[in-house]
Write a protein that holds these residues in place. Structure first.
Motif, PDB file in Angstrom:
ATOM      1  N   LEU A 159       9.976  18.476  15.510  1.00 48.40           N
ATOM      2  CA  LEU A 159      10.623  19.455  14.644  1.00 48.40           C
ATOM      3  C   LEU A 159      12.108  19.142  14.480  1.00 48.40           C
ATOM      4  O   LEU A 159      12.618  19.067  13.374  1.00 48.40           O
ATOM      5  CB  LEU A 159      10.442  20.845  15.273  1.00 48.40           C
ATOM      6  CG  LEU A 159      10.529  22.064  14.376  1.00 48.40           C
ATOM      7  CD1 LEU A 159       9.401  22.067  13.353  1.00 48.40           C
ATOM      8  CD2 LEU A 159      10.440  23.334  15.230  1.00 48.40           C
ATOM      9  N   LEU A 160      12.801  18.965  15.593  1.00 53.49           N
ATOM     10  CA  LEU A 160      14.243  18.734  15.587  1.00 53.49           C
ATOM     11  C   LEU A 160      14.573  17.432  16.296  1.00 53.49           C
ATOM     12  O   LEU A 160      13.982  17.118  17.333  1.00 53.49           O
ATOM     13  CB  LEU A 160      14.971  19.881  16.307  1.00 53.49           C
ATOM     14  CG  LEU A 160      15.035  21.233  15.577  1.00 53.49           C
ATOM     15  CD1 LEU A 160      15.464  22.321  16.557  1.00 53.49           C
ATOM     16  CD2 LEU A 160      15.985  21.166  14.405  1.00 53.49           C
ATOM     17  N   GLU A 177       7.635  22.135  17.987  1.00 52.50           N
ATOM     18  CA  GLU A 177       7.632  23.564  17.673  1.00 52.50           C
ATOM     19  C   GLU A 177       7.378  24.418  18.904  1.00 52.50           C
ATOM     20  O   GLU A 177       7.979  25.468  19.082  1.00 52.50           O
ATOM     21  CB  GLU A 177       6.581  23.859  16.591  1.00 52.50           C
ATOM     22  CG  GLU A 177       6.631  25.282  16.077  1.00 52.50           C
ATOM     23  CD  GLU A 177       5.810  25.498  14.810  1.00 52.50           C
ATOM     24  OE1 GLU A 177       5.446  26.660  14.546  1.00 52.50           O
ATOM     25  OE2 GLU A 177       5.529  24.521  14.090  1.00 52.50           O
ATOM     26  N   THR A 189      14.531  30.314  12.448  1.00 48.75           N
ATOM     27  CA  THR A 189      14.264  28.945  12.003  1.00 48.75           C
ATOM     28  C   THR A 189      15.399  28.081  12.533  1.00 48.75           C
ATOM     29  O   THR A 189      16.265  28.576  13.276  1.00 48.75           O
ATOM     30  CB  THR A 189      14.117  28.855  10.465  1.00 48.75           C
ATOM     31  OG1 THR A 189      13.662  27.542  10.120  1.00 48.75           O
ATOM     32  CG2 THR A 189      15.433  29.130   9.744  1.00 48.75           C
ATOM     33  N   SER A 190      15.410  26.812  12.175  1.00 46.80           N
ATOM     34  CA  SER A 190      16.389  25.911  12.774  1.00 46.80           C
ATOM     35  C   SER A 190      16.718  24.774  11.814  1.00 46.80           C
ATOM     36  O   SER A 190      16.025  24.544  10.825  1.00 46.80           O
ATOM     37  CB  SER A 190      15.824  25.330  14.082  1.00 46.80           C
ATOM     38  OG  SER A 190      14.677  24.525  13.791  1.00 46.80           O
ATOM     39  N   GLN A 191      17.772  24.047  12.152  1.00 48.84           N
ATOM     40  CA  GLN A 191      18.080  22.801  11.466  1.00 48.84           C
ATOM     41  C   GLN A 191      18.854  21.902  12.419  1.00 48.84           C
ATOM     42  O   GLN A 191      19.498  22.380  13.358  1.00 48.84           O
ATOM     43  CB  GLN A 191      18.906  23.043  10.186  1.00 48.84           C
ATOM     44  CG  GLN A 191      20.280  23.638  10.425  1.00 48.84           C
ATOM     45  CD  GLN A 191      21.350  23.111   9.480  1.00 48.84           C
ATOM     46  OE1 GLN A 191      21.380  21.934   9.154  1.00 48.84           O
ATOM     47  NE2 GLN A 191      22.244  23.995   9.044  1.00 48.84           N
ATOM     48  N   TYR A 205      22.007  21.282  17.291  1.00 48.39           N
ATOM     49  CA  TYR A 205      20.953  22.173  16.815  1.00 48.39           C
ATOM     50  C   TYR A 205      21.579  23.487  16.347  1.00 48.39           C
ATOM     51  O   TYR A 205      22.443  24.053  17.035  1.00 48.39           O
ATOM     52  CB  TYR A 205      19.954  22.495  17.930  1.00 48.39           C
ATOM     53  CG  TYR A 205      19.028  21.372  18.343  1.00 48.39           C
ATOM     54  CD1 TYR A 205      19.168  20.071  17.864  1.00 48.39           C
ATOM     55  CD2 TYR A 205      17.992  21.620  19.255  1.00 48.39           C
ATOM     56  CE1 TYR A 205      18.315  19.059  18.266  1.00 48.39           C
ATOM     57  CE2 TYR A 205      17.133  20.610  19.668  1.00 48.39           C
ATOM     58  CZ  TYR A 205      17.302  19.326  19.174  1.00 48.39           C
ATOM     59  OH  TYR A 205      16.448  18.326  19.578  1.00 48.39           O
ATOM     60  N   CYS A 231      11.677  24.831  10.982  1.00 44.72           N
ATOM     61  CA  CYS A 231      12.802  23.918  10.796  1.00 44.72           C
ATOM     62  C   CYS A 231      13.020  23.765   9.296  1.00 44.72           C
ATOM     63  O   CYS A 231      12.036  23.670   8.545  1.00 44.72           O
ATOM     64  CB  CYS A 231      12.532  22.561  11.443  1.00 44.72           C
ATOM     65  SG  CYS A 231      13.901  21.398  11.287  1.00 44.72           S
TER      66      CYS A 231
END
Length: 594
Positions: free
Chosen positions: A436-437, A446, A471-473, A483, A563
């Motif tokens: 995911l990241l 995840e 959510t994330s990026q 992050y 993400c």
């Protein structure tokens, strides 16, 4: 007078006779892909016939593909963990490999939060060295004159540990840099570095970076290529120069090395180069003290012809920043490798990043490909395809069988077939399965992110608050990247909004829940910045759903993405941020393994 001649090969003109032999080897391997693969599998099965693993599946000494595919299961790391743990604990019997396991290579992927341990044998170093030896002969076809200068490469060793049974466990590149193959490599005019080996092998990341940068500055006119393993690593080097150019200039002006460099072998190696050079010091000062760092790489190292960095997969996010700092220099992605196995090379290394494809060399291991069908269930696993039988345009998950004792092992890389060189397929790396990241070598899936959010949100309960959605990026606009987690909070009537200090503690709590690769990158390597939580207004995630539906998503099947990378979505989220909070400290990490 020596007259240089070039030898014509199907790949292009060879720079010298030795290059011609290497290029002919590539042609031979790729022209006979299936025969080479058949031979490789027979060698692996013959060599390891008496191992406990192959005996378990009653292969009976068979060396053919049909028996191999009929009797051996396709496996993941978790399936092999009991055998790997026995070896790590000191069992020296022939469990996976007939040859002694020489060490473990630690994968950047994790299992249960710990780095995966990949068994390897001594002869694998020869196979890796062979692939390295093919890189420059290919590059020399496209960039002439690389023997007239040097490469400025920022290369580093990382922490290593001992397993309970006494075997070393370390990253694959650390293993290679510490090997005699690297330390005692024969002189090659096409492969000379500005960094002394002592600086590369220095375990202190500051001293290593400082001395490598200093040596690169002292030899700035000799530098023809600048690189690091990953794009993020090269950007960290540029950031280091931004922070430390004054100290570096002082060293160059006076001809004396900073007292912060205490490693005797590094001091001795740098002393061979360092002489007072006020003019160079003044030049570096004038370039680095300007407001704009656009094109800084070619301003400092004016003869640079290309950058040698991996910019595929998660590293693609760094391409615009590299273009800014390099003034648009070409970026060469030369090879495809992992801790499990070295796979192949890019036969057109000067192509644009979006067109990078790797030709898998059939002598490196036995390769199979699982058709990637995201909707398939565990009950309906597609049939595996051999290297020579993959189809143009299709996507596959890579499955390998190695000399070191991995059999039908799912690597987790998703590849797309883009073409063929002779009979060898060429693949574009699409992504890591389930990742995911990622900022550098870290890989957060995840489930890990979900667990981290749950652990951190527990700190909100005393305030009557909870996380409604998230959510994330991976934000790589600053160096190092970090992050970013977007939280929408709900506060019960009798509750109160958590203070900034509480949300900072939530950031640190999330980091403590991350896997060991992430925590090492934060604490020891400094390659990831502090985690950030951005709290968004109530209703933001409903707006996110509305936006997705306006672009064609089904309201019945919509799920909040865990993400995000699409710029308009990030802009929407950022426009709704009410407060931002960073982790106040580094998470705990130590180079130990139970």
């Amino acid at each position: 007078m020596v007259v240089e001649t070039t030898v014509s090969t199907p790949l292009g003109p060879a720079a010298c006779e030795n290059d011609a032999k290497k290029l002919e080897f590539i042609e031979e391997m790729t022209a006979n892909t299936d025969k080479v693969q058949e031979k490789v599998l027979a060698e692996i099965l013959s060599q390891n016939a008496e191992t406990e693993y192959l005996q378990r599946y009653k292969l009976g000494g068979a060396k053919d593909r049909d028996a191999f595919k009929a009797k051996l299961p396709v496996v993941t790391y978790e399936d092999l963990q009991p055998e790997i743990q026995r070896i790590a604990n000191g069992d020296r019997s022939a469990i996976l490999s007939a040859h002694p396991i020489s060490e473990f290579l630690t994968s950047s992927g994790t299992s249960a939060g710990e780095r995966k341990l990949m068994p390897t044998i001594q002869e694998e170093l020869d196979r890796r060295q062979l692939l390295y030896s093919l890189l420059m002969p290919v590059m020399n076809i496209y960039v002439p004159g690389l023997d007239k200068g040097k490469g400025l490469y920022f290369l580093f060793v990382k922490a290593e540990t001992k397993t309970p049974g006494g075997l070393t466990a370390r990253p694959v590149l650390t293993s290679y840099y510490k090997s005699d193959h690297f330390k005692r490599r024969p002189f090659d005019p096409y492969n000379v570095y500005t960094s002394p080996t002592a600086a590369i092998l220095c375990a202190d990341s500051f001293q290593s970076m400082y001395s490598q940068m200093l040596c690169g500055l002292l030899q700035r006119h000799d530098v023809l290529r600048v690189g690091a393993v990953f794009a993020s690593g090269l950007l960290r080097a540029i950031r280091f120069l931004q922070l430390h150019w004054r100290d570096l200039s002082t060293d160059i002006a006076t001809g004396t090395l900073s007292p912060r460099i205490t490693d005797p072998s590094v001091r001795a190696a740098v002393a061979d180069l360092l002489r007072p050079d006020p003019a160079l010091a003044q030049y570096i000062t004038s370039e680095c003290s300007t407001d704009s760092w656009a094109g800084i790489i070619t301003r400092i190292w004016p003869n640079t012809k290309y950058l040698d960095v991996i910019v595929t997969g998660a590293m693609a996010q760094y391409i615009p920043t590299l273009e800014y700092y390099s003034g648009g220099l070409p970026m060469a992605c030369t090879m495809y490798a992992s801790s499990e196995c070295y796979f192949g090379l890019n036969l057109k290394p000067m192509c644009t990043p979006s067109e990078v494809s790797y030709t898998i060399m059939p002598n490196m291991a036995y390769f199979e490909f699982l058709p990637h069908e995201p909707c398939s269930t565990g009950l309906n696993i597609p049939k595996l395809v051999d290297l020579a039988d993959v189809e143009l345009g299709k996507e596959y998950e890579l499955v390998i069988t190695t000399y070191a004792g991995l059999y039908r092992y799912r690597v987790g890389d998703i590849l797309r077939v883009t073409g063929f060189h002779n009979r060898a397929p060429q693949f574009r790396f699409i992504r890591r399965k389930n990742v995911l990241l990622s900022i550098e070598s870290d890989k957060t899936d995840e489930a890990e992110l979900q667990a981290a959010v749950e652990r951190a949100s527990a700190l909100l309960r005393p305030y009557g608050a909870s996380v409604v959605e998230y959510t994330s990026q991976a934000d790589t606009r600053a160096i190092p990247g970090h992050y970013v987690i977007y939280w929408e909070l709900l506060v019960r009537e009798e509750g109160r909004w958590p203070e900034g200090e509480v949300l900072e503690r939530c950031c640190l709590e999330m980091e403590e829940a991350m896997n060991t690769v992430y925590r090492q990158s934060r604490l020891a390597d400094g390659s990831i910045g502090p985690l950030e939580i951005r709290v968004v207004k109530a209703g933001t995630f409903e707006e996110l759903m509305d936006y997705a539906i306006s672009r064609g998503a089904s309201i019945n099947q919509y799920k909040v993405p865990r993400c995000v990378s699409f710029p308009p979505v990030i802009e929407l989220l950022d426009s709704r941020v009410v407060s931002a909070h960073f982790s106040p400290a580094c998470p705990k990490w130590a180079p130990t393994r139970s």
